[in-house]
Design a protein around this motif. Structure first.
Motif, mmCIF file in Angstrom:
data_model
loop_
_atom_site.group_PDB
_atom_site.id
_atom_site.type_symbol
_atom_site.label_atom_id
_atom_site.label_comp_id
_atom_site.label_asym_id
_atom_site.label_seq_id
_atom_site.Cartn_x
_atom_site.Cartn_y
_atom_site.Cartn_z
ATOM 1 N N GLY A 28 60.036 -27.178 -6.445
ATOM 2 C CA GLY A 28 60.415 -28.577 -6.240
ATOM 3 C C GLY A 28 61.000 -28.788 -4.856
ATOM 4 N N ALA A 29 61.903 -27.887 -4.468
ATOM 5 C CA ALA A 29 62.558 -28.060 -3.183
ATOM 6 C C ALA A 29 61.536 -27.956 -2.054
ATOM 7 N N LEU A 30 60.642 -26.993 -2.180
ATOM 8 C CA LEU A 30 59.649 -26.812 -1.125
ATOM 9 C C LEU A 30 58.760 -28.044 -0.992
ATOM 10 N N VAL A 31 58.238 -28.481 -2.126
ATOM 11 C CA VAL A 31 57.364 -29.657 -2.110
ATOM 12 C C VAL A 31 58.119 -30.855 -1.538
ATOM 13 N N GLY A 32 59.345 -31.037 -2.017
ATOM 14 C CA GLY A 32 60.130 -32.189 -1.574
ATOM 15 C C GLY A 32 60.391 -32.148 -0.078
ATOM 16 N N ILE A 33 60.786 -30.991 0.425
ATOM 17 C CA ILE A 33 61.109 -30.897 1.848
ATOM 18 C C ILE A 33 59.866 -31.152 2.689
ATOM 19 N N LEU A 34 58.780 -30.484 2.312
ATOM 20 C CA LEU A 34 57.564 -30.638 3.113
ATOM 21 C C LEU A 34 57.121 -32.098 3.128
ATOM 22 N N ALA A 35 57.082 -32.695 1.931
ATOM 23 C CA ALA A 35 56.612 -34.077 1.854
ATOM 24 C C ALA A 35 57.560 -35.003 2.586
#
Ligand SMILES: Nc1ncnc2c1ncn2[C@@H]1O[C@H](COP(=O)(O)OP(=O)(O)OP(=O)(O)O)[C@@H](O)[C@H]1O
Ligand SMILES: Nc1ncnc2c1ncn2[C@@H]1O[C@H](COP(=O)(O)OP(=O)(O)OP(=O)(O)O)[C@@H](O)[C@H]1O
Ligand SMILES: [Mg+2]
Ligand SMILES: [Mg+2]
Lengths: 306, 279, 517, 591
Positions: free
Chosen positions: B93-100
């Motif tokens: 979740g954190a990765l997806v959120g940060i990238l997006a």
């Protein structure tokens, strides 16, 4: 505005398409052979093969999917493998019960949650506040099947105040709605509390008081309407949570809704029903979010749909 | 930590968590019996389970096993799920959120539309289908739960990253010529940390509950491995004739989830930067 | 018989009722409902497994046992008022065999002449079935079939009116029209079905009740509580295990419970194609390792310990057969002989509804005692069945919940699909993949004995087949379930019809209401 | 409006020994300490002082609107018509608030309830104190809106706050405050958040209304210019105490207290530099400009429609050209939203732009990459809000050293040494390097930002409203520092500000922006002493002058807001053409 609606609808359609594709893939991969299911235990290999062919199960995956989509476009969700009934008919028969349950749950969670949140915010940092917040967290932390069984045991079996499961009258509705709503009530209590504390700090509250308004007038005329804004947005999202909750609640209370239908279908791997219910739920979730977004500007004039 | 300890509720929560974690870690030492041992004397002659008593403190289950021991070992399951599944969910979740949130453009579009898609799935239905697909085992259940649970995290991190990347100090960093890696990991990530920690703790309770629900529906962790959810599942119909079989695991689930929720809530306030000295 | 007609009852079920089309419906729940809505040429005496005529007034069998001529009863009408004729019988048989119907029971009619052509889609009608006159139908077989009259008593051969089938198409199952004792009055999906008494039923004085309401979506525990409060009459899913002891001990409800046998065997199958179960010693060891008594105790004594595939009330059951004793020590020795002194690891598949996972755990513990570490796979029914149908997936399956309940009370029904070579194919139900060609031959021989006079000989032969199977030990027969039906004290009727072996939960046609007497 | 207060007029409000305490983790803190003053009918009393001096707390104490339970009035009295407000119950206070004493707040943006219409909020104010029918209230509401000269008052009643500009909202606030003809109006920094032209309008409005209704006004401000323009009497506060109290002319001409004197000295005065040439001290001021901007255009897409395509654009910056020589400061002024910051961001490559920008002769590339990094060594930026532009979680030493690390110019000991010298350079001590931003005052934080900008030894620095958020005394210090640095390091500044006086003080040349375009550019003397463009003239006139002697009776202020820079797709903005009115003093031709 109109273009916003159309754009959102298009997006929603895409999301639903995605949901249907993913579900279809998952179900395609499931290690259970629908044809054999339909054929039953005494069927010959020939019979199974016939059925497979008639359902198009021998086609390559993409062809099956395209077929499904084409039927879907005509509103045809397929026919249940085991119930041998149009899925749309099955869902339509059960949807009213689920909608009723959801309405009851939304009512419960708003009534309980907002009241708790409001009281906690007004009595902040007092024992009342702490108690209410611990209660709200207990609601959030309790699995619905535990709450359901507990309520059923205490209020229906022991006290006999409510019927033991079933569907039909208002009394039937109380316990399931409560069970489904308690989780949300916990969240709403917390949201309401922090939203209220937030709003009460705002400049315009000071303005309202500077006008000479009484505390109650400030509270209900100015603070509460503003505090409700984030909560309205949540109700739309809630529908997703409900969709998960109804599977459990309906099975605990024997509520004839689509949750029960889904659960039966999953146990028997009745793929058309699982597909149908998933799509309907996804629709409901998408629609819920959509409505939340549409209603938002009516309540908060600052929000513009674009 | 100090600020955390000043809160009474947080301390209670920590104590509960410590007890449960301790019980799980030292289960073989703490548990009075082997959790899978089916005692002959654990059932009445007609095959009914025993109520809480002297020998079996919390009674026995339908196979004559000691409920207390099963609860203690069940804590392992719940915690493994809570930590592993939630850990994966948090990371994804954190990765997806940060990238997006940071890259915007097509990265944002792809990731967030995918998140929307996952949001549109009724979580439980998805979990059930996945569980049926992969034949449940502890790790599969953990993966399934992770797949369902990363979405909220992604959304939270996404919105926060978005607003962070508009913050003036990030603009200032970029004006200095700071590279993406530097901005992301030195400046944005530390600011997200408190939300990630808070949502991580709250997520533990969600995952523990989801595992319980999956097990309650019979598609969770496989017997005889005890999990609080499957203990209830196995015994739920006995809630009138042998209420202890449902009551104790129910209380355990609520206690654990409640403790993590309270801890998360306390962390939320402690880690909230607006609460720190700002003039 | 001065029992008055009238009154009604409420039957509750947990699951939805699926189709009521006799050619398609094939679960225990709709099985007996269909029996009340439709009739076939043959039937059983209420409460027994004795064949009797039904729509057929009489029948004759040719010398070679290959031609059956049925004389129909005159004056039987469908619920829509039309008279039932021999044409309808032929139409119904053609329909059930036709691949388009997708009948799961088509295979039962394999012995009728012309079956292959219709099943392959090359012909529309069965050569072997001819309408002699409006009240006479002649059925020719391609080979002698001792079970044929039983097949004619199966739901699949029940008579349906062509015009209604064509009117409703695929939805006939939701709008069933038959000639049975009841007709369908109302069906609210997901909630309830209402059956109304067929006033024109040919059997005078039957059925007794005016109306039966089936309420679905009711958890068994809830259903029982409702029954105890007088809100329901029969918990269709039976007495839930959780409540069993309580109910049995309660003096009030004790009298409301009727106990009976069931043509059912719960067993553990071992896949003889998957090592180490390809070794006979291993299979025997497993047979000796499982403590069946304890399992019966876990399910509160609702079964009797089994030692062979056939249930005790099935013709051919060998009373003298002792089976494998419970002897873990000997089992260990056998394992060592087979080359597994320390046991091995394997998997046990099980249907994930109570009490099956519990029983499986008990088996698991027993196996562990002789060193076999069996991992449980508790899955949805469909997944277990799918795994069993693959040659290399499920080493062991506990059959509970999906266990074999006979379609008709004849030992042959216990062989072909689940122990014969025919079932040991991909997607088949022979989960132990046991295939003994010699026994297959014997079975064929037994089934060609059609002469009623040689009935006993045939049953002996079948008995021998099953005990021979046990020598190869592809199964561990664990228990034969008993049936306990509970009814409210408003209902009356002979005990036998409440545990009718072919009508589950009860034979609806013969139940009567005390309050109208 | 009289210049000398009418001492004979009746006293409407009397504050005696007011003491207000705030609870802090370290115990009670006195934020208003023994305050006393009288307010007479029709008089304007200004409370002045720097941030945190307790001005707002005083106002809130009088209104009994202190944030409870944190703050409370510890002692003292507030007498209104013989009643001590401090002794009244909440119900009685409700009747006083809005009825006898009304208040306007600083933030027009957040002081109105966003979800209620203007009409509803106005009517409410009327209903509270007057027993009137709905229709009558409606009528009164309309009248008050007309009284505050809001355009299209009928339509405004149905609008929501967010649909109005800041100036319009402040008018609504005033209308609300005046709806019940209060005896006393307390205005807490009513114009701080507004542009000078709007400020002038609002101040004029307050004056007019005061004259018409005879209301006594307490005007709280930190802007000595506003004090000079408005006050009859002045109270100067410092750390909760009154340091000076007297008639406005007296305080300005003969300040008794040292603090007051400092305060007045620090105030930049428009026209203070009249007659002085701004000389570029640089020795090496070559012909080659450090920064050369040609035809810079920045447009922001606004999306809409079914396919979410671009439907209109904000023409934030349209064809702006200017150049900056070594050691020179170019002041960029204009009202809010005219595109000043956008120019700064475009120069830093933070927004997509068109045109050409050359830094030290090299063109700035459009995308990111190594070349992008290189030019940043020559051009750095200091932002408006020193707090917001420092990562609050990092130590200030690391923050200042970061550019060096990013550009790989130093590490380890060397890095520390260089950061330490930067700290000394901007007047901080190296031992403060290990602290976090929140441990510094506003002025110190801005010094940190400056140090960071200096780290790469750039040739030019963009300062976007770099002193606007600071108190005047601190502002003066920072400005001094910037000028000192410029002399020493030959730095060039692009100095963005909306404060004309500050720009006059620091700039060599000045550019005036209006709606995304430069309408006048020239040397400081050319623009300030001889403003040619009507917009420039209007801006200058609107600036209040901190000298009561030069007080104007009536502001010549235009009504209305500046037009929007949003244009539909395809519709272009007409570019202005310049006329050289002499010696490279360029003025846009009037359209
Ligand atoms: N809620 C509060 N809790 C604690 N201290 C506060 C609170 N509000 C204000 N203060 C303190 O009270 C003092 C006076 O604040 P006040 O708001 O009156 O200043 P001010 O003169 O209005 O400043 P400004 O020009 O920045 O508005 C300040 O030191 C401030 O830090
Ligand atoms: N990212 C953006 N998207 C759309 N419009 C923008 C964006 N950034 C700025 N604008 C618009 O561009 C115009 C110029 O903005 P800018 O910030 O440059 O003004 P400014 O002169 O610095 O004003 P202020 O004095 O308030 O800082 C404004 O109308 C603003 O609304
Ligand atoms: Mg203030
Ligand atoms: Mg700006």
């Amino acid at each position: 505005m109109v273009s916003y609606v159309i754009r959102r609808l298009l997006q929603s359609a895409l999301i639903l398409l995605g949901v249907s594709l993913v579900t279809f893939i998952l179900l395609y991969l499931i290690p259970a052979d629908p044809a054999r299911q339909i054929a039953g235990r005494s069927a010959t290999a020939q019979t199974v093969e016939n059925i497979r062919e008639q359902l198009g199960l021998n086609l390559p995956f993409y062809e099956q999917y395209v077929r499904y989509l084409l039927n879907l476009l005509q509103g045809d969700l397929g026919r249940s493998y085991l119930q041998k009934t149009e899925v749309s008919e099955l869902i339509a028969a059960r949807l009213p019960a689920t909608l009723l349950l959801m309405a009851g749950a939304i009512f419960c969670e708003l009534l309980i949650g907002l009241t708790m949140g409001l009281v906690a915010a007004l009595k902040r940092n007092t024992p009342t506040d702490t108690t209410l917040m611990v209660l709200s967290f207990t609601g959030v932390s309790s699995p619905q099947f535990v709450i359901g069984i507990l309520l059923l045991y205490v209020f229906a079996v022991q006290l006999g105040w409510f019927p033991i499961g079933g569907y039909g009258t208002f009394m039937h509705l109380v316990l399931p709605s409560l069970t489904l709503g308690l989780l949300g009530a916990g969240w709403y209590a917390r949201m309401m509390r922090s939203a209220m504390l937030d709003v009460l700090r705002q400049d315009f509250i000071r303005t309202a008081r500077a006008k000479g308004l009484k505390r109650v007038q400030v509270l209900f005329g100015h603070a509460v309407p503003n505090a409700l804004l984030p909560i309205i947005a949540m109700i739309g999202i809630d529908i997703g949570l409900f969709m998960s909750g109804i599977v459990v609640v309906e099975s605990v209370f024997g509520w004839p809704g689509i949750g029960q239908l889904a659960w039966q279908a999953i146990q028997r791997v009745d793929i058309p029903i699982i597909m149908g219910v998933t799509l309907v739920s996804a629709c409901a979730i998408v629609l819920g979010n959509f409505l939340a977004d549409m209603v938002a500007p009516l309540i908060d004039p600052r929000i513009k749909l674009r | 930590m100090e600020r955390l300890l000043r809160r009474k509720l947080a301390i209670i929560a920590l104590v509960v968590i410590t007890i449960i974690v301790g019980a799980a870690l030292f289960a073989p030492l703490v548990a009075p019996f082997d959790p899978s041992e089916q005692f002959f004397e654990g059932l009445t002659l007609e095959g009914a389970p025993l109520p809480p008593g002297e020998r079996f403190w919390l009674g026995t289950d339908l196979l004559g096993r000691d409920v207390l021991s099963r609860l203690i070992y069940g804590a392992q399951t719940s915690l493994i799920i809570g930590l592993v599944a939630n850990g994966i969910a948090v990371a994804v979740g954190a990765l997806v959120g940060i990238l997006a949130g940071f890259f915007r453009g097509w990265v944002e579009t792809v990731l967030m539309r995918f998140t929307d898609l996952m949001m549109a799935f009724p979580a439980l239905l998805l979990a059930i289908t996945l569980a049926a697909l992969f034949r449940p085992s502890l790790w599969i259940v953990a993966m399934v739960i992770a797949m369902v649970n990363w979405v909220q995290m992604a959304r939270v991190v996404y919105t926060e990253t978005r607003s962070l990347s508009e913050r003036e100090f990030i603009v200032a960093e970029r004006a200095m010529g700071a590279g993406l890696g530097r901005v992301l990991f030195r400046h944005i990530l530390p600011h997200l940390l408190s939300s990630i920690v808070v949502f991580g703790t709250l997520g533990i309770s969600t995952t523990v509950l989801l595992e319980a629900t999956l097990s309650y529906l019979g598609i969770g962790v496989q017997p005889p491995t005890p999990s609080w959810g499957n203990i209830i599942y196995e015994n739920q119909t006995y809630f009138t004739s042998a209420p202890w079989l449902v009551f104790f695991p129910g209380v355990a689930i609520i206690a654990l989830a409640l403790a993590f929720n309270l801890l998360g809530d306390a962390l939320r306030e402690v880690l909230d930067p607006t609460q720190k000295g700002r003039h | 018989e001065d029992i008055k007609q009238g009154g009604s009852m409420i039957v509750t079920y947990k699951d939805d009722v699926s189709t009521l089309d006799p050619a398609i419906g094939y679960d225990w729940q709709n099985w007996s409902m269909i029996k009340s809505l439709f009739d076939g040429l043959m039937d059983y005496e209420p409460g027994t497994t004795d064949l009797t005529t039904d729509l057929a007034e009489s029948y004759t069998i040719s010398e070679d046992g290959k031609t059956f001529t049925f004389k129909l009863r005159d004056g039987v009408t469908f619920h829509n008022g039309r008279k039932l004729t021999a044409e309808d019988v032929k139409y119904s048989l053609d329909r059930v065999v036709n691949p388009k119907t997708q009948s799961p029971g088509a295979g039962f009619f394999g012995s009728i002449k012309g079956y292959d052509a219709v099943a392959a889609g090359e012909a529309e009608s069965l050569d072997g079935v001819t309408v002699v006159d409006p009240l006479t139908v002649k059925i020719e077989l391609s080979r002698p079939d001792a079970t044929f009259l039983h097949v004619m008593a199966l739901n699949f051969s029940f008579v349906v009116p062509k015009e209604e089938v064509e009117k409703w198409g695929a939805d006939f199952g939701k709008h069933p029209v038959g000639s049975g004792a009841f007709s369908l009055e109302e069906w609210t999906l997901g909630q309830r079905l209402v059956f109304k008494r067929n006033a024109d039923y040919w059997r005078a004085g039957t059925p007794k009740l005016d109306q039966i309401t089936f309420e679905v979506g009711q958890e068994p525990v809830v259903a029982l509580l409702r029954m105890q409060r007088g809100e329901a009459d029969i918990p269709g899913d039976g007495i839930p295990p959780a409540k069993f002891l309580e109910v049995m001990k309660d003096p009030q409800s004790k009298d409301l419970i009727i106990e009976g046998g069931q043509l059912q065997t719960g067993y553990v199958s071992m896949n003889v194609k998957m090592p180490p179960f390809d070794k006979l010693e291993v299979r025997k060891a497993v047979n000796m390792a499982i403590n069946k008594e304890r399992i019966v105790r876990i399910i509160n004594g609702r079964a009797v310990v089994a030692n062979q595939p056939l249930p005790p009330s099935m013709p051919g059951y060998d009373k003298d057969y002792k089976g494998y004793p419970f002897d873990p020590e000997a089992a260990k020795k056998l394992l060592a002989e087979a080359g597994y002194p320390d046991g091995f690891e394997t998997e046990l598949y099980v249907y994930n509804t109570d009490p099956n996972p519990r029983i499986a755990q008990s088996i698991q513990a027993d196996l562990a005692a002789i060193g076999i570490k069996a991992e449980l796979k508790a899955l949805a029914q469909a997944n277990v069945i799918a795994a069993g149908g693959e040659a290399d997936q499920a080493p062991m399956i506990w059959s509970g919940g999906m266990a074999w309940i006979a379609d008709f009370p004849d030992p042959s029904n216990f062989y072909g699909p689940i122990l014969g070579c025919a079932g040991a194919v991909k997607g088949g139900w022979n989960w132990s993949w046991y295939c003994n060609e010699e026994l297959d031959k014997l079975a064929a021989e037994a089934d060609s004995i059609t002469d009623p006079a040689r009935k006993e000989e045939r049953e002996k032969l079948w008995g021998k087949i099953f005990t021979s199977i046990m020598d190869d030990a592809p199964w561990v027969p664990v228990f034969n379930e008993l049936r306990f039906t509970m009814r409210s004290d408003r209902l009356g009727g002979p005990d036998a019809i409440f545990v009718d072996p072919v009508h589950i939960p009860v034979n609806y046609d013969y139940v009567w209401a005390k309050d109208v007497q | 409006m009289t210049q000398t207060p009418d001492l004979a007029a009746e006293i409407v409000l009397s504050v005696q020994d007011l003491k207000t305490e705030v609870a802090t983790p370290d115990g009670a803190k006195t934020v208003v300490d023994g305050l006393s003053f009288d307010l007479r009918r029709g008089e304007t009393l200004c409370i002045a002082g720097e941030s945190g001096s307790g001005k707002s707390m005083t106002a809130l104490s009088i209104m009994r609107l202190l944030p409870e339970p944190m703050a409370r009035v510890a002692s003292g009295s507030v007498r209104l018509g013989g009643r001590d407000l401090c002794q009244l119950g909440e119900t009685e206070m409700c009747a006083i608030r809005g009825g006898d004493i009304a208040m306007i707040f600083q933030e027009p943006m957040t002081s109105l309830n966003p979800v209620l219409t203007i009409g509803r909020q106005l009517r409410e104010a009327i209903f509270v104190h007057q027993d009137v029918s709905r229709r009558e209230a409606e009528k009164r509401a309309l009248e008050t809106l007309e009284a505050v000269r809001l355009s299209e008052p009928k339509r405004r009643l149905k609008q929501y706050p967010h649909e109005l500009s800041g100036g319009m909202r402040q008018r609504v606030m005033i209308a609300m405050a005046l709806a019940c003809n209060p005896k006393v109006l307390i205005a807490d920094e009513p114009t701080t958040a507004l542009d000078v032209t709007i400020q002038a309008q609002i101040l004029q409005l307050i004056r007019d209304l005061q004259r018409d209704f005879g209301t006594a006004v307490i005007l709280i401000t930190h802007d000595m210019g506003v004090v000079a323009e408005m006050a009859d009497r002045v109270v100067v506060m410092n750390q909760g105490k009154i340091v000076e109290h007297g008639a406005v002319s007296e305080v300005f001409e003969r300040p008794k207290d040292a603090y007051t004197r400092e305060l007045l000295d620090a105030v930049p005065k428009l026209g203070a530099m009249t007659g002085q040439d701004a000389v570029i001290s640089a020795a090496g001021a070559g012909p080659e400009p450090v920064l050369e901007v040609k035809d810079l255009t920045v447009r922001f897409d606004l999306r809409g429609g079914i396919l979410d395509r671009v439907v209109s654009r904000v023409h934030a910056v349209e064809g702006v050209s200017f150049s900056l020589r070594a050691g020179e400061t170019l002041g960029l002024v204009g009202e809010s939203g005219c595109g000043k910051s956008t120019i700064g961001k475009a120069l830093m490559n933070l927004v997509p732009w068109e045109g050409s920008i050359r830094v030290a002769g090299r063109p700035i590339p459009h995308g990111r990459g190594e070349a992008d990094r290189l030019f940043r060594r020559d051009l750095q930026m200091i932002f408006q809000d020193p707090y917001a532009s420092l990562d609050p979680r990092m130590r200030v030493g690391d923050l200042v050293g970061e550019p060096l690390v990013i550009h790989g110019l130093a590490k380890g000991r060397e890095l520390r040494d260089r950061v330490a010298s930067l700290f000394e350079r901007v007047g901080l001590t190296p031992d403060q390097m290990d602290r976090h931003p929140h441990e510094f005052s506003g002025g110190q934080r801005q010094r940190i930002c400056i140090a960071r900008a200096l780290a790469l030894s750039p040739k030019a620095i963009i300062a976007d409203e770099s002193v606007s958020a600071l108190d005047v005394s601190v502002q003066a210090q920072v400005l001094d520092l910037l000028q000192e640095l410029q002399k020493e390091l030959d730095l060039s500044f692009l100095f963005i500000s909306h404060d004309m006086a500050v720009v006059e003080q620091v700039s060599h040349r000045v550019a005036v922006m209006y709606l995304g375009q430069i309408v006048e550019v020239g040397t400081r003397r050319q623009v300030f002493e001889n403003p040619r463009h009507p917009y420039t003239q209007r801006l200058m006139e609107a600036v209040p002058i901190p000298d009561p002697a030069r007080r104007r009776d009536v502001f010549k202020v235009p009504i209305g807001d500046i037009p929007s820079p949003v244009r539909a797709l395809g519709e272009s903005v007409e570019r202005v053409r310049y006329v050289d009115v002499g010696d490279r003093h360029l003025v846009a031709e009037p359209a």
